[in-house]
Design a protein around this motif. Sequence first.
Motif, PDB file in Angstrom:
ATOM      1  N   PRO A  72       0.253  -1.670  -0.022  1.00  0.00           N
ATOM      2  CA  PRO A  72      -0.428  -0.100   0.209  1.00  0.00           C
ATOM      3  C   PRO A  72       0.969   1.332  -0.136  1.00  0.00           C
ATOM      4  O   PRO A  72       1.885   1.487   0.398  1.00  0.00           O
ATOM      5  CB  PRO A  72      -0.821   0.436   1.179  1.00  0.00           C
ATOM      6  CG  PRO A  72      -0.047  -0.333   2.134  1.00  0.00           C
ATOM      7  CD  PRO A  72       1.002  -1.789   1.389  1.00  0.00           C
ATOM      8  N   VAL A  73       0.173   2.010  -0.365  1.00  0.00           N
ATOM      9  CA  VAL A  73       1.232   3.185  -0.125  1.00  0.00           C
ATOM     10  C   VAL A  73       1.167   3.746   1.309  1.00  0.00           C
ATOM     11  O   VAL A  73       0.837   3.752   2.148  1.00  0.00           O
ATOM     12  CB  VAL A  73       0.097   4.718  -0.780  1.00  0.00           C
ATOM     13  CG1 VAL A  73      -0.355   4.801  -2.438  1.00  0.00           C
ATOM     14  CG2 VAL A  73      -1.659   4.925   0.449  1.00  0.00           C
TER      15      VAL A  73
ATOM     16  N   ALA B 213      -8.821   2.917   3.763  1.00  0.00           N
ATOM     17  CA  ALA B 213      -7.156   2.103   4.825  1.00  0.00           C
ATOM     18  C   ALA B 213      -6.600   1.583   3.393  1.00  0.00           C
ATOM     19  O   ALA B 213      -7.489   0.134   2.789  1.00  0.00           O
ATOM     20  CB  ALA B 213      -7.940   0.764   5.433  1.00  0.00           C
ATOM     21  N   PRO B 214      -5.800   2.253   2.581  1.00  0.00           N
ATOM     22  CA  PRO B 214      -4.884   1.372   1.732  1.00  0.00           C
ATOM     23  C   PRO B 214      -4.536  -0.143   1.834  1.00  0.00           C
ATOM     24  O   PRO B 214      -4.200  -0.443   2.903  1.00  0.00           O
ATOM     25  CB  PRO B 214      -3.347   1.949   1.704  1.00  0.00           C
ATOM     26  CG  PRO B 214      -3.742   3.243   2.458  1.00  0.00           C
ATOM     27  CD  PRO B 214      -4.806   2.668   3.355  1.00  0.00           C
ATOM     28  N   SER B 215      -4.797  -0.637   0.944  1.00  0.00           N
ATOM     29  CA  SER B 215      -4.406  -2.606   1.375  1.00  0.00           C
ATOM     30  C   SER B 215      -3.356  -3.225   0.502  1.00  0.00           C
ATOM     31  O   SER B 215      -3.439  -2.182  -1.246  1.00  0.00           O
ATOM     32  CB  SER B 215      -5.669  -3.403   0.811  1.00  0.00           C
ATOM     33  OG  SER B 215      -5.465  -4.505   0.540  1.00  0.00           O
ATOM     34  N   GLN B 314     -14.632  12.968  -8.852  1.00  0.00           N
ATOM     35  CA  GLN B 314     -13.539  12.356  -8.673  1.00  0.00           C
ATOM     36  C   GLN B 314     -12.212  12.376  -7.595  1.00  0.00           C
ATOM     37  O   GLN B 314     -11.697  11.483  -7.852  1.00  0.00           O
ATOM     38  CB  GLN B 314     -12.209  12.639 -10.069  1.00  0.00           C
ATOM     39  CG  GLN B 314     -12.100  14.246 -10.021  1.00  0.00           C
ATOM     40  CD  GLN B 314     -13.290  15.465  -9.913  1.00  0.00           C
ATOM     41  OE1 GLN B 314     -14.214  15.024 -10.236  1.00  0.00           O
ATOM     42  NE2 GLN B 314     -13.027  16.561  -9.988  1.00  0.00           N
ATOM     43  N   ASP B 315     -12.415  12.595  -6.456  1.00  0.00           N
ATOM     44  CA  ASP B 315     -12.018  13.052  -5.737  1.00  0.00           C
ATOM     45  C   ASP B 315     -12.205  11.393  -5.032  1.00  0.00           C
ATOM     46  O   ASP B 315     -11.727  11.405  -3.739  1.00  0.00           O
ATOM     47  CB  ASP B 315     -11.656  13.425  -4.546  1.00  0.00           C
ATOM     48  CG  ASP B 315     -10.797  15.577  -5.091  1.00  0.00           C
ATOM     49  OD1 ASP B 315     -10.069  15.064  -6.183  1.00  0.00           O
ATOM     50  OD2 ASP B 315     -10.805  16.571  -4.372  1.00  0.00           O
ATOM     51  N   ARG B 321      -8.047   7.459  -0.236  1.00  0.00           N
ATOM     52  CA  ARG B 321      -6.511   7.553  -0.473  1.00  0.00           C
ATOM     53  C   ARG B 321      -5.254   7.178  -0.970  1.00  0.00           C
ATOM     54  O   ARG B 321      -4.538   7.502  -1.301  1.00  0.00           O
ATOM     55  CB  ARG B 321      -5.942   6.902   1.283  1.00  0.00           C
ATOM     56  CG  ARG B 321      -6.382   8.417   2.712  1.00  0.00           C
ATOM     57  CD  ARG B 321      -6.826   7.494   3.877  1.00  0.00           C
ATOM     58  NE  ARG B 321      -5.404   7.484   3.905  1.00  0.00           N
ATOM     59  CZ  ARG B 321      -5.198   6.149   5.478  1.00  0.00           C
ATOM     60  NH1 ARG B 321      -6.054   5.235   5.769  1.00  0.00           N
ATOM     61  NH2 ARG B 321      -3.491   5.555   6.103  1.00  0.00           N
ATOM     62  N   GLN B 322      -6.012   6.109  -1.417  1.00  0.00           N
ATOM     63  CA  GLN B 322      -5.086   4.984  -2.712  1.00  0.00           C
ATOM     64  C   GLN B 322      -6.441   4.412  -3.621  1.00  0.00           C
ATOM     65  O   GLN B 322      -7.239   4.014  -3.620  1.00  0.00           O
ATOM     66  CB  GLN B 322      -4.981   3.856  -2.042  1.00  0.00           C
ATOM     67  CG  GLN B 322      -4.579   2.471  -2.836  1.00  0.00           C
ATOM     68  CD  GLN B 322      -3.336   1.544  -1.892  1.00  0.00           C
ATOM     69  OE1 GLN B 322      -2.277   1.994  -1.350  1.00  0.00           O
ATOM     70  NE2 GLN B 322      -3.698   0.021  -2.266  1.00  0.00           N
TER      71      GLN B 322
END
Lengths: 397, 397
Positions: A72-73, B213-215, B314-315, B321-322
């Motif tokens: 992930p980022v 939460a980025p994965s 678009q945001d 966040r990812q």
Amino acid sequence: MMEPIDLNKLLLLSHDEFCRRVEKIRVCMSEAGMSAVLINDNANTYYLTGRVFSGYVYIPQHGEVIFFVKRPVKLEGDCVVYIRKPEEITETLGLNVPENIGLELDITPYSAVERQKKIFPGSEIKNASPVMRKARSQKTAEEIDKIRRSGIKHVHVYSRIPYLYNEGMTDMELQVEIEKTSRLEGCLGQFRISGDSMELYMGNVLVGENADAPSPYDFAMGGAGLDPSLPVGANDTEIKPGNTVMIDMNGNYNGYMTDMTRVYALGKIDPLALKAHQCSIDIHRALVDMMKPGTEAKVLYERAEAMVKERGLQDYYMGHRQHAGFIGHGVGIEINELPVIAPRSRDIIAEGNVIALEPKFVIPHVGAVGIENTYAVYADRVECLTPAPEAISYFMI
Amino acid sequence: MMEPIDLNKLLLLSHDEFCRRVEKIRVCMSEAGMSAVLINDNANTYYLTGRVFSGYVYIPQHGEVIFFVKRPVKLEGDCVVYIRKPEEITETLGLNVPENIGLELDITPYSAVERQKKIFPGSEIKNASPVMRKARSQKTAEEIDKIRRSGIKHVHVYSRIPYLYNEGMTDMELQVEIEKTSRLEGCLGQFRISGDSMELYMGNVLVGENADAPSPYDFAMGGAGLDPSLPVGANDTEIKPGNTVMIDMNGNYNGYMTDMTRVYALGKIDPLALKAHQCSIDIHRALVDMMKPGTEAKVLYERAEAMVKERGLQDYYMGHRQHAGFIGHGVGIEINELPVIAPRSRDIIAEGNVIALEPKFVIPHVGAVGIENTYAVYADRVECLTPAPEAISYFMI
């Protein structure tokens, strides 16, 4: 309880624990004459960092370990380099090209290895898979502690199984209740198997004759399954008096798992089944006494087989229509680790091994019997990490 | 209901259906100039035979298909040859050595391919993976019917979700109830993903901020998960008023799966979330109209993106966040089949494609919104295989 962890830090292991694991790998690399390894497999990156991420870990025999991250980022830490594709690894390594490079040849698909090779055009390609398997087979105290904690929850779930049965239930209905109990206890569900040829969902509940249905997978026991797309395990058999119910459910509660099997029954069962179940328990006792660092794995297999023959139970041992070729295996992050307890195994029992033993029997018209426990091997003793009652339990009705 | 099947017969497909699938593969082989392919992957052997077995399927461009079986024992049928190791394939082929041979280079580990190569010392090695992926992306009527039947059960399970909620529940507690409901409806649990870099247990329940939460995995949405060893999905977040609950659970009821996402909520949610959810539904309508054989997959992606930008969303699109890099994918035996609906996809929509579209949004402080449906593409129309209500549903309390 798990301590709160800072998920932005790439490394979720303590520095000391990280160094211990890298050192184990470097010892195995040295034995294999390997200058560096490039790790990409989820189980191996988890071993090295305490988390699964998408990317690579580069471990040179000398010098700093580098973490190349795709996703992930926003992971933070020393030697963390973000990349979009593996070719970018070249820039970071610069002139520090290793003489040879170990890639995970037993796990990584051919096309991906061909791509990885191009990162190291001047380096000889070696196989890092045996190195990683060997390093991971000798668990640290911290790893054994994680397995021990999974074992405590695993045992707790099994203690509730006699109360989950209701009259007229099928294997699947019981399995669903055990799945729910496991999940509420914190079971992660994921059943990690190295390679993608073996498949299983949450574990195996085998009732009566279904225990003898041959399976394509390399598990100790089979079962027809619900559908030919997943031919293993429960097949909607009703649990009937006189049948045994063998339960071998997922023990992954924190990324490390225990492997445990127990047998349940509804009312009286055939004395032959009781005799075979006792033989399994006795094999565990005998093998635990022999499971010392330095013992050949195949010697354990041979001792078990001799005990089975002494008692005239060989026709039922490890399946009746199809026989499994092993009676034990290493376990940890994955269910099929080293050492393998099989007749032609070349593995030697070592300190830090965590081994699941599963001498089992299939008795015609009754079902499967025998137990499986997970053991940790120390210099001077063996610890059972699945300390649940071993006799056949009877369902409460 | 499934008809009773004779599990001793290797081929569990009708002869006609088997011929249709082999013909599809041969057309793709011919396009790729391939003389023969050797198939070993579970998903591919299941596609070809209707069962998972351990072994190989050899398909020459001309001549008979041969089934080399290692396990299980006692399968019967024409051209079934039992082997213990792949080297024995040589004896059966004899002098019928193909000019070139397609191996599954994108899936099979490097070491296994090196071993397979030796079976064909005089043949050029080609990559059968794109051939199999393309053939499998154009489903037969029988395959679509299996997916349709999974869809019916999948929709039925989702219709019960509003009643599974109890006050104070966490994402995990709700997920466990959905898992149980799915399993009792006949869900096989197995979530087949090509390759072993993506992992997920039974599906994804995302509540509130956890949706962002980025994965590390290449799913459309992430989630922190319960443990860094499996960083995806539910993370023990309590379901609170104002949050959305995005549910994307396993739809594999017969070896073929549907992919479906719906959103639930507890009381009123922010109008921005409602607006984004409606945008997702509108994207589905627009893309279904464009999803005709011959359309470029990337054009679908571009149309969706344009709609998102028109509405100023678009945001939030495909994560906050990812951001995920695709909004749709083929689905069938595995969850990540062709075509891929992504900006740089070269895939062309074709008759028989089964495509899951999942334009989704993450709204800060609220959670994920948007729907996912699975569609079958015919010459003249598109069928929705997951016909469940699309608006946000509210939990019953």
